[in-house]
Design a protein around this motif. Structure first.
Motif, PDB file in Angstrom:
ATOM      1  N   LEU A   1      35.819 -24.525  18.212  1.00 38.93           N
ATOM      2  CA  LEU A   1      37.334 -24.845  18.961  1.00 38.93           C
ATOM      3  C   LEU A   1      37.670 -23.828  19.677  1.00 38.93           C
ATOM      4  O   LEU A   1      38.291 -24.000  20.915  1.00 38.93           O
ATOM      5  N   GLY A   2      37.590 -22.655  19.011  1.00 37.21           N
ATOM      6  CA  GLY A   2      38.141 -21.420  19.835  1.00 37.21           C
ATOM      7  C   GLY A   2      37.464 -21.245  21.290  1.00 37.21           C
ATOM      8  O   GLY A   2      38.075 -20.826  22.288  1.00 37.21           O
ATOM      9  N   GLN A   3      36.054 -21.422  21.070  1.00 38.71           N
ATOM     10  CA  GLN A   3      35.278 -21.085  22.067  1.00 38.71           C
ATOM     11  C   GLN A   3      35.426 -22.187  23.382  1.00 38.71           C
ATOM     12  O   GLN A   3      35.468 -21.920  24.662  1.00 38.71           O
TER      13      GLN A   3
ATOM     14  N   THR B   1      41.753 -18.572  20.295  1.00 36.01           N
ATOM     15  CA  THR B   1      40.780 -18.491  18.849  1.00 36.01           C
ATOM     16  C   THR B   1      41.739 -18.148  17.718  1.00 36.01           C
ATOM     17  O   THR B   1      41.023 -18.199  16.693  1.00 36.01           O
ATOM     18  N   ASP B   2      43.022 -18.248  17.487  1.00 29.49           N
ATOM     19  CA  ASP B   2      43.729 -18.121  16.548  1.00 29.49           C
ATOM     20  C   ASP B   2      43.737 -19.422  15.595  1.00 29.49           C
ATOM     21  O   ASP B   2      44.169 -20.374  15.994  1.00 29.49           O
ATOM     22  N   LYS B   3      43.411 -19.211  14.257  1.00 26.66           N
ATOM     23  CA  LYS B   3      43.168 -20.410  13.387  1.00 26.66           C
ATOM     24  C   LYS B   3      44.689 -20.895  13.097  1.00 26.66           C
ATOM     25  O   LYS B   3      44.797 -22.215  12.684  1.00 26.66           O
ATOM     26  N   ARG B   4      45.716 -20.275  13.246  1.00 30.40           N
ATOM     27  CA  ARG B   4      46.959 -20.691  12.725  1.00 30.40           C
ATOM     28  C   ARG B   4      47.353 -21.445  14.032  1.00 30.40           C
ATOM     29  O   ARG B   4      48.191 -22.630  13.829  1.00 30.40           O
ATOM     30  N   ILE B   5      47.204 -21.362  15.381  1.00 26.83           N
ATOM     31  CA  ILE B   5      47.187 -22.111  16.287  1.00 26.83           C
ATOM     32  C   ILE B   5      46.450 -23.705  16.158  1.00 26.83           C
ATOM     33  O   ILE B   5      46.985 -24.626  16.536  1.00 26.83           O
ATOM     34  N   HIS B   6      45.325 -23.671  15.719  1.00 27.14           N
ATOM     35  CA  HIS B   6      44.361 -24.651  15.482  1.00 27.14           C
ATOM     36  C   HIS B   6      45.124 -25.522  14.378  1.00 27.14           C
ATOM     37  O   HIS B   6      45.250 -26.685  14.353  1.00 27.14           O
ATOM     38  N   ALA B   7      45.622 -24.901  13.165  1.00 33.33           N
ATOM     39  CA  ALA B   7      46.454 -25.607  12.219  1.00 33.33           C
ATOM     40  C   ALA B   7      47.452 -26.166  12.786  1.00 33.33           C
ATOM     41  O   ALA B   7      47.894 -27.168  12.422  1.00 33.33           O
ATOM     42  N   LYS B   8      48.330 -25.618  13.499  1.00 39.52           N
ATOM     43  CA  LYS B   8      49.651 -26.213  14.416  1.00 39.52           C
ATOM     44  C   LYS B   8      49.381 -27.406  15.104  1.00 39.52           C
ATOM     45  O   LYS B   8      49.938 -28.258  14.906  1.00 39.52           O
TER      46      LYS B   8
ATOM     47  N   LEU C   1      46.515 -33.385  16.690  1.00 36.24           N
ATOM     48  CA  LEU C   1      45.133 -33.276  17.212  1.00 36.24           C
ATOM     49  C   LEU C   1      44.251 -33.937  16.371  1.00 36.24           C
ATOM     50  O   LEU C   1      44.370 -33.896  15.070  1.00 36.24           O
ATOM     51  N   PRO C   2      43.469 -34.970  16.588  1.00 34.25           N
ATOM     52  CA  PRO C   2      42.556 -35.888  15.722  1.00 34.25           C
ATOM     53  C   PRO C   2      41.734 -35.128  15.390  1.00 34.25           C
ATOM     54  O   PRO C   2      40.941 -34.161  16.116  1.00 34.25           O
ATOM     55  N   TYR C   3      41.135 -35.023  14.076  1.00 34.60           N
ATOM     56  CA  TYR C   3      40.064 -34.359  13.437  1.00 34.60           C
ATOM     57  C   TYR C   3      39.562 -34.957  12.151  1.00 34.60           C
ATOM     58  O   TYR C   3      40.296 -36.092  11.743  1.00 34.60           O
TER      59      TYR C   3
ATOM     60  N   TYR D   1      36.237 -31.720  15.602  1.00 35.75           N
ATOM     61  CA  TYR D   1      37.054 -32.353  16.689  1.00 35.75           C
ATOM     62  C   TYR D   1      36.044 -33.075  17.577  1.00 35.75           C
ATOM     63  O   TYR D   1      34.967 -32.760  17.898  1.00 35.75           O
ATOM     64  N   ASP D   2      36.718 -34.132  18.212  1.00 31.49           N
ATOM     65  CA  ASP D   2      35.990 -35.031  19.314  1.00 31.49           C
ATOM     66  C   ASP D   2      36.423 -34.361  20.576  1.00 31.49           C
ATOM     67  O   ASP D   2      37.577 -34.003  20.803  1.00 31.49           O
ATOM     68  N   PRO D   3      35.184 -33.610  21.502  1.00 29.68           N
ATOM     69  CA  PRO D   3      35.610 -32.669  22.567  1.00 29.68           C
ATOM     70  C   PRO D   3      36.432 -33.533  23.410  1.00 29.68           C
ATOM     71  O   PRO D   3      37.504 -32.903  24.126  1.00 29.68           O
ATOM     72  N   LYS D   4      36.564 -34.877  23.593  1.00 26.91           N
ATOM     73  CA  LYS D   4      37.382 -35.726  24.550  1.00 26.91           C
ATOM     74  C   LYS D   4      38.817 -35.778  24.040  1.00 26.91           C
ATOM     75  O   LYS D   4      39.638 -35.700  24.885  1.00 26.91           O
TER      76      LYS D   4
END
Length: 81
Positions: A21-23, A28-35, A41-43, A53-56
């Motif tokens: 997801l970061g790439q 790249t911050d995991k805290r941002i992904h959790a937020k 954000l669907p997952y 995660y669906d890229p679209k």
């Protein structure tokens, strides 16, 4: 007989984990992904706890979240000239 190698472009079906997801997003911050997940954000989650995660959907979420909501008057005037 010689065989030719075929170029096969296989589309990415899922982005797996925070590293991918970061790439894909540059964040790249995991805290941002959790937020992002908390903000909608669907997952999906695999049995081992890895997020998918669906890229679209990621692309749509990022565009919606980070798109400018309003253009400033200075920018609008520059675009007209």
């Amino acid at each position: 007989m010689s065989t030719r190698k075929r170029s096969r472009d296989i589309p990415v079906l899922f982005i797996r984990g925070s590293e991918e997801l970061g790439q894909a997003t540059g964040f790249t911050d995991k805290r941002i992904h959790a937020k992002w997940r908390d903000e909608g954000l669907p997952y999906s989650v695999m049995d081992n706890g890895t997020f998918l995660y669906d890229p679209k959907e990621v692309s749509a979420f990022i565009k919606k979240r980070y798109a400018p909501q309003e253009l400033s008057a200075k920018l609008t005037n520059r675009m007209r000239t």
